[in-house]
Design a protein around this motif. Structure first.
Motif, short mmCIF file in Angstrom:
data_model
loop_
_atom_site.label_atom_id
_atom_site.label_comp_id
_atom_site.label_asym_id
_atom_site.label_seq_id
_atom_site.Cartn_x
_atom_site.Cartn_y
_atom_site.Cartn_z
N LEU A 1 2.38 3.92 10.27
CA LEU A 1 1.84 2.29 11.23
C LEU A 1 3.22 1.56 10.98
N GLY A 2 4.47 2.42 10.83
CA GLY A 2 5.61 1.71 11.02
C GLY A 2 5.88 1.04 10.28
N ILE A 3 5.92 1.94 8.54
CA ILE A 3 6.01 1.38 7.65
C ILE A 3 6.87 0.50 6.93
N ASN A 4 8.14 1.35 8.55
CA ASN A 4 9.91 0.19 7.76
C ASN A 4 9.57 -1.00 8.51
N LYS A 5 8.46 -1.83 8.94
CA LYS A 5 8.66 -2.23 10.17
C LYS A 5 6.92 -3.68 9.63
N THR A 6 7.45 -3.52 7.62
CA THR A 6 5.92 -3.95 7.18
C THR A 6 6.58 -4.99 6.45
N PHE A 7 5.90 -5.99 5.91
CA PHE A 7 5.81 -6.95 5.01
C PHE A 7 6.05 -7.01 3.82
N PRO B 1 1.11 -4.66 7.76
CA PRO B 1 2.50 -4.55 8.59
C PRO B 1 2.25 -6.04 9.85
N PHE B 2 2.29 -7.21 8.70
CA PHE B 2 2.25 -8.64 9.67
C PHE B 2 3.39 -9.50 8.86
N LYS B 3 4.08 -10.25 9.07
CA LYS B 3 4.57 -11.49 8.32
C LYS B 3 4.31 -12.74 7.67
N ILE C 1 -4.88 -17.11 5.20
CA ILE C 1 -4.00 -17.49 6.04
C ILE C 1 -5.06 -15.94 7.82
N THR C 2 -4.36 -16.57 8.74
CA THR C 2 -4.90 -15.79 9.90
C THR C 2 -3.87 -14.99 10.91
N VAL C 3 -4.67 -14.00 11.28
CA VAL C 3 -3.44 -13.45 11.89
C VAL C 3 -4.15 -13.09 13.00
N LYS C 4 -3.54 -13.47 14.76
CA LYS C 4 -4.04 -12.43 15.55
C LYS C 4 -3.60 -11.86 15.90
#
Length: 191
Positions: free
Chosen positions: A40-46, A54-56, A72-75
């Motif tokens: 899941l794009g581990i390099n792209k994780t926060f 996988p989101f910031k 905290i809500t993420v869409k």
């Protein structure tokens, strides 16, 4: 005669080399595609306290969640996030205290704990049954000062099947590893 045999081998060698190159390139492409899908794009994780998302989040969102219990809500949730986030958390030493799958077609909730000195994490994935996908994910960070009462609340929560089997006292005094000692029983194991 030897020259005719050499001429007839050149196309065969060329074709064999081309097949080998195409096979290697195809295998590398498939490997990188599958690696990206499973990680899941581990390099792209926060990362926050070794918990990878996988989101910031902004620092303000995290502070409001820790201090005011604001979720905290993420869409725009991707289908693979629940499995990938859970997998990454377990790899990083987090203990999944409990989870629940709701009967609306896909909503799920997870509660993670690492130690009394690190904020705990609650995650809720909201499923939209009409669209057939996740609508949003809600994350709450539990301040270390509130972890004891949070664990007691989990233990009394009847929605979560394993909650009543938490050894809260053991977890709050743990200097070892948090693990499932018996099926469904989460306790501290001394190093």
């Amino acid at each position: 005669m030897k020259q005719n045999q050499l001429k007839s081998r050149k196309p065969k060698i060329f074709i064999a080399v081309m097949i080998a190159i195409i096979t290697i390139v195809g295998a590398l492409f498939i490997y990188s595609y599958l690696k990206d899908k499973t990680n899941l794009g581990i390099n792209k994780t926060f990362t926050y306290y070794d918990f990878r998302f996988p989101f910031k989040f902004s620092e303000d969102q995290i502070n409001r969640s820790l201090m005011n219990d604001e979720p905290i809500t993420v869409k725009n949730v991707k289908q693979e996030w629940p499995d990938s986030v859970n997998s990454m958390a377990l790899q990083d030493g987090w203990k999944l205290l409990d989870s629940i799958l709701y009967n609306d077609g896909g909503s799920s909730a997870y509660r993670y704990f690492k130690s009394k000195d690190v904020p705990a994490v609650e995650i809720f994935y909201h499923w939209d049954a009409l669209k057939g996908n996740y609508e949003s994910v809600t994350v709450r960070f539990i301040h270390p000062a509130k972890i004891g009462s949070w664990l007691l609340k989990i233990r009394s929560d009847k929605l979560f099947a394993k909650g009543e089997k938490l050894n809260v006292e053991s977890l709050m005094q743990c200097d070892g590893i948090i693990a499932e000692t018996h099926p469904g029983f989460t306790e501290c194991i001394k190093k």
